[in-house]
Design a protein around this motif. Structure first.
Motif, PDB file in Angstrom:
ATOM      1  N   THR A 120      12.472 -21.474   3.860  1.00 15.93           N
ATOM      2  CA  THR A 120      12.188 -21.003   2.508  1.00 15.93           C
ATOM      3  C   THR A 120      12.270 -22.200   1.570  1.00 15.93           C
ATOM      4  OG1 THR A 120      13.094 -18.806   2.925  1.00 15.93           O
ATOM      5  CG2 THR A 120      12.891 -19.484   0.635  1.00 15.93           C
ATOM      6  N   LEU A 121      11.223 -22.449   0.832  1.00 18.77           N
ATOM      7  CA  LEU A 121      11.228 -23.570  -0.097  1.00 18.77           C
ATOM      8  C   LEU A 121      10.361 -23.244  -1.303  1.00 18.77           C
ATOM      9  CD1 LEU A 121       8.706 -26.234   1.050  1.00 18.77           C
ATOM     10  CD2 LEU A 121       9.231 -24.328   2.557  1.00 18.77           C
ATOM     11  N   LYS A 122      10.437 -24.092  -2.301  1.00 22.65           N
ATOM     12  CA  LYS A 122       9.627 -23.904  -3.492  1.00 22.65           C
ATOM     13  C   LYS A 122       8.537 -24.964  -3.538  1.00 22.65           C
ATOM     14  CE  LYS A 122      12.867 -21.531  -6.564  1.00 22.65           C
ATOM     15  NZ  LYS A 122      13.534 -21.564  -7.898  1.00 22.65           N
ATOM     16  N   GLU A 123       7.338 -24.512  -3.845  1.00 21.33           N
ATOM     17  CA  GLU A 123       6.205 -25.426  -3.985  1.00 21.33           C
ATOM     18  C   GLU A 123       5.452 -25.081  -5.257  1.00 21.33           C
ATOM     19  OE1 GLU A 123       3.635 -27.009  -0.744  1.00 21.33           O
ATOM     20  OE2 GLU A 123       4.576 -25.425   0.439  1.00 21.33           O
ATOM     21  N   SER A 124       4.854 -26.084  -5.853  1.00 24.76           N
ATOM     22  CA  SER A 124       4.052 -25.836  -7.052  1.00 24.76           C
ATOM     23  C   SER A 124       2.717 -25.222  -6.644  1.00 24.76           C
ATOM     24  CB  SER A 124       3.812 -27.136  -7.823  1.00 24.76           C
ATOM     25  OG  SER A 124       2.960 -27.988  -7.083  1.00 24.76           O
ATOM     26  N   ILE A 125       2.171 -24.433  -7.546  1.00 23.27           N
ATOM     27  CA  ILE A 125       0.858 -23.831  -7.284  1.00 23.27           C
ATOM     28  C   ILE A 125      -0.179 -24.930  -7.069  1.00 23.27           C
ATOM     29  CG2 ILE A 125      -1.011 -22.475  -8.335  1.00 23.27           C
ATOM     30  CD1 ILE A 125       1.107 -20.720  -9.617  1.00 23.27           C
ATOM     31  N   LYS A 126      -0.010 -26.052  -7.783  1.00 16.52           N
ATOM     32  CA  LYS A 126      -0.956 -27.162  -7.639  1.00 16.52           C
ATOM     33  C   LYS A 126      -0.992 -27.686  -6.210  1.00 16.52           C
ATOM     34  CE  LYS A 126      -0.036 -31.351  -9.180  1.00 16.52           C
ATOM     35  NZ  LYS A 126       0.219 -32.478 -10.119  1.00 16.52           N
ATOM     36  N   ASP A 127       0.184 -27.902  -5.619  1.00 18.00           N
ATOM     37  CA  ASP A 127       0.239 -28.439  -4.252  1.00 18.00           C
ATOM     38  C   ASP A 127      -0.363 -27.456  -3.251  1.00 18.00           C
ATOM     39  OD1 ASP A 127       1.407 -30.756  -5.142  1.00 18.00           O
ATOM     40  OD2 ASP A 127       3.468 -30.093  -4.732  1.00 18.00           O
ATOM     41  N   ILE A 128      -0.028 -26.175  -3.428  1.00 18.24           N
ATOM     42  CA  ILE A 128      -0.558 -25.159  -2.514  1.00 18.24           C
ATOM     43  C   ILE A 128      -2.074 -25.054  -2.673  1.00 18.24           C
ATOM     44  CG2 ILE A 128      -0.515 -22.725  -1.874  1.00 18.24           C
ATOM     45  CD1 ILE A 128       2.355 -22.648  -3.091  1.00 18.24           C
ATOM     46  N   TYR A 129      -2.516 -25.024  -3.926  1.00 15.26           N
ATOM     47  CA  TYR A 129      -3.956 -24.909  -4.211  1.00 15.26           C
ATOM     48  C   TYR A 129      -4.717 -26.133  -3.679  1.00 15.26           C
ATOM     49  CZ  TYR A 129      -8.316 -24.610  -6.837  1.00 15.26           C
ATOM     50  OH  TYR A 129      -9.652 -24.565  -7.194  1.00 15.26           O
ATOM     51  N   TYR A 130      -4.128 -27.309  -3.873  1.00 12.49           N
ATOM     52  CA  TYR A 130      -4.778 -28.548  -3.447  1.00 12.49           C
ATOM     53  C   TYR A 130      -4.963 -28.579  -1.924  1.00 12.49           C
ATOM     54  CZ  TYR A 130      -5.999 -33.503  -3.431  1.00 12.49           C
ATOM     55  OH  TYR A 130      -6.650 -34.705  -3.273  1.00 12.49           O
ATOM     56  N   PHE A 195     -14.927 -22.654 -11.985  1.00 10.89           N
ATOM     57  CA  PHE A 195     -13.746 -23.219 -12.626  1.00 10.89           C
ATOM     58  C   PHE A 195     -12.800 -23.801 -11.589  1.00 10.89           C
ATOM     59  CE2 PHE A 195      -9.325 -22.454 -14.246  1.00 10.89           C
ATOM     60  CZ  PHE A 195      -9.327 -23.453 -15.203  1.00 10.89           C
ATOM     61  N   GLY A 196     -12.675 -23.109 -10.432  1.00  7.20           N
ATOM     62  CA  GLY A 196     -11.811 -23.592  -9.357  1.00  7.20           C
ATOM     63  C   GLY A 196     -12.251 -24.958  -8.853  1.00  7.20           C
ATOM     64  N   ARG A 197     -13.576 -25.169  -8.772  1.00  8.01           N
ATOM     65  CA  ARG A 197     -14.111 -26.469  -8.355  1.00  8.01           C
ATOM     66  C   ARG A 197     -13.760 -27.546  -9.391  1.00  8.01           C
ATOM     67  NH1 ARG A 197     -18.468 -26.353  -4.530  1.00  8.01           N
ATOM     68  NH2 ARG A 197     -18.765 -24.250  -3.712  1.00  8.01           N
ATOM     69  N   GLU A 198     -13.894 -27.175 -10.666  1.00  6.92           N
ATOM     70  CA  GLU A 198     -13.587 -28.126 -11.734  1.00  6.92           C
ATOM     71  C   GLU A 198     -12.105 -28.504 -11.711  1.00  6.92           C
ATOM     72  OE1 GLU A 198     -14.932 -26.072 -15.186  1.00  6.92           O
ATOM     73  OE2 GLU A 198     -17.048 -26.511 -14.830  1.00  6.92           O
ATOM     74  N   VAL A 199     -11.254 -27.510 -11.432  1.00  4.07           N
ATOM     75  CA  VAL A 199      -9.808 -27.777 -11.351  1.00  4.07           C
ATOM     76  C   VAL A 199      -9.519 -28.718 -10.187  1.00  4.07           C
ATOM     77  CG1 VAL A 199      -7.553 -26.755 -10.842  1.00  4.07           C
ATOM     78  CG2 VAL A 199      -9.090 -25.630 -12.456  1.00  4.07           C
ATOM     79  N   LEU A 200     -10.165 -28.496  -9.045  1.00  4.33           N
ATOM     80  CA  LEU A 200      -9.970 -29.354  -7.876  1.00  4.33           C
ATOM     81  C   LEU A 200     -10.385 -30.793  -8.195  1.00  4.33           C
ATOM     82  CD1 LEU A 200      -9.194 -29.653  -4.889  1.00  4.33           C
ATOM     83  CD2 LEU A 200     -11.548 -28.980  -4.301  1.00  4.33           C
ATOM     84  N   ASN A 201     -11.524 -30.925  -8.872  1.00  6.63           N
ATOM     85  CA  ASN A 201     -11.983 -32.254  -9.269  1.00  6.63           C
ATOM     86  C   ASN A 201     -10.994 -32.919 -10.219  1.00  6.63           C
ATOM     87  OD1 ASN A 201     -14.333 -32.017  -7.758  1.00  6.63           O
ATOM     88  ND2 ASN A 201     -15.528 -31.202  -9.452  1.00  6.63           N
ATOM     89  N   LYS A 202     -10.464 -32.102 -11.137  1.00  7.47           N
ATOM     90  CA  LYS A 202      -9.493 -32.623 -12.122  1.00  7.47           C
ATOM     91  C   LYS A 202      -8.237 -33.121 -11.404  1.00  7.47           C
ATOM     92  CE  LYS A 202      -8.350 -32.864 -16.605  1.00  7.47           C
ATOM     93  NZ  LYS A 202      -9.154 -33.473 -17.674  1.00  7.47           N
ATOM     94  N   ILE A 203      -7.757 -32.354 -10.426  1.00  6.12           N
ATOM     95  CA  ILE A 203      -6.568 -32.763  -9.671  1.00  6.12           C
ATOM     96  C   ILE A 203      -6.842 -34.073  -8.928  1.00  6.12           C
ATOM     97  CG2 ILE A 203      -5.024 -32.147  -7.773  1.00  6.12           C
ATOM     98  CD1 ILE A 203      -5.419 -29.198  -8.552  1.00  6.12           C
ATOM     99  N   ASN A 204      -8.038 -34.191  -8.366  1.00  6.58           N
ATOM    100  CA  ASN A 204      -8.407 -35.406  -7.637  1.00  6.58           C
ATOM    101  C   ASN A 204      -8.405 -36.627  -8.533  1.00  6.58           C
ATOM    102  OD1 ASN A 204      -8.763 -34.524  -4.958  1.00  6.58           O
ATOM    103  ND2 ASN A 204     -10.746 -33.651  -5.452  1.00  6.58           N
ATOM    104  N   GLU A 205      -8.679 -36.408  -9.817  1.00  5.54           N
ATOM    105  CA  GLU A 205      -8.738 -37.523 -10.765  1.00  5.54           C
ATOM    106  C   GLU A 205      -7.346 -37.982 -11.196  1.00  5.54           C
ATOM    107  OE1 GLU A 205     -11.104 -36.104 -13.984  1.00  5.54           O
ATOM    108  OE2 GLU A 205     -12.945 -35.986 -12.790  1.00  5.54           O
ATOM    109  N   LEU A 206      -6.362 -37.114 -11.028  1.00  6.96           N
ATOM    110  CA  LEU A 206      -4.995 -37.424 -11.493  1.00  6.96           C
ATOM    111  C   LEU A 206      -4.345 -38.516 -10.642  1.00  6.96           C
ATOM    112  CD1 LEU A 206      -3.726 -33.808 -12.254  1.00  6.96           C
ATOM    113  CD2 LEU A 206      -4.591 -35.490 -13.876  1.00  6.96           C
TER     114      LEU A 206
END
Length: 206
Positions: A120-130, A195-206
């Motif tokens: 059992t652990l905690k993960e951010s939605i960003k990491d799971i989504y990525y 929007f999900g694609r745009e978010v993925l692209n945004k994460i890749n840019e970070l």
């Protein structure tokens, strides 16, 4: 047109016969019929012209309606695009953490394998989504959504609790990251939204 000419020819023949017979009452009656025929024909032509003008107006209005409908659709798309851009400026929701339960199985090439380990652990939605998002760039069967979260690293296989996957799916839907795609006579599929694609692209840019 032929019917009108035939009627006119009959009236003309009757008029000629009446004149030959010098039957002036009959001549007068035929001439009256002839005048009424001309009047009716003129009225008919006017109605045809009016009808053609109305048909032209209807056609023009139909074209204008199509253009208005097209502009409405374009307006909806532009509003959606603007909303997406505004949402991309605030992706703080991705930092929210969720408690997840992984079941890990370590494979050894022996007859005795250890029992699965539940973590059992905690993960951010960003990491799971990525991790999951690239697998949804093309539509995936909804029934196989659970499998998208499976991991295999150095002989350790991890699977995510189905209840947690259900919650993650609801979260992804809530944030408009994924969308359901219904195709007649085919299994329901799930994929990244625009929007999900745009978010993925945004994460890749970070």
């Amino acid at each position: 047109m032929g019917t009108i000419k035939d009627a006119y020819d009959i009236i003309k023949d009757l008029l000629n016969e009446a004149k030959k017979l010098k039957n002036f009452d009959f001549v007068e009656m035929v001439m009256d019929i002839q005048q009424k025929f001309f009047d009716l024909n003129n009225e008919n032509q006017k109605l045809k012209t009016a009808n053609q003008e109305k048909d032209l107006i209807i056609t023009q209005l139909s074209i204008i309606k199509d253009q208005v409908d097209s502009l409405k659709m374009e307006n909806i798309k532009l509003k959606s695009k603007i909303t997406s851009i505004e949402k991309l400026d605030d992706l703080s929701f991705l930092e929210n953490e969720i408690e997840i339960h992984y079941k890990e199985i370590v494979y050894f090439y022996t007859s005795n394998s250890p029992d699965p380990i539940e973590n059992t652990l905690k993960e951010s939605i960003k990491d799971i989504y990525y991790f999951v998002a690239p697998k949804l760039l093309t539509p995936s069967e909804d029934s196989k959504f659970l499998e998208l979260f499976n991991k295999s690293v150095n002989g350790t296989y991890s699977s995510l609790d189905s209840k947690i996957v259900g919650k993650l799916k609801a979260k992804f839907m809530e944030y408009k990251l994924i969308e359901i795609k219904e195709i007649p006579k085919q299994p329901t599929k799930i994929q990244l939204s625009e929007f999900g694609r745009e978010v993925l692209n945004k994460i890749n840019e970070l």
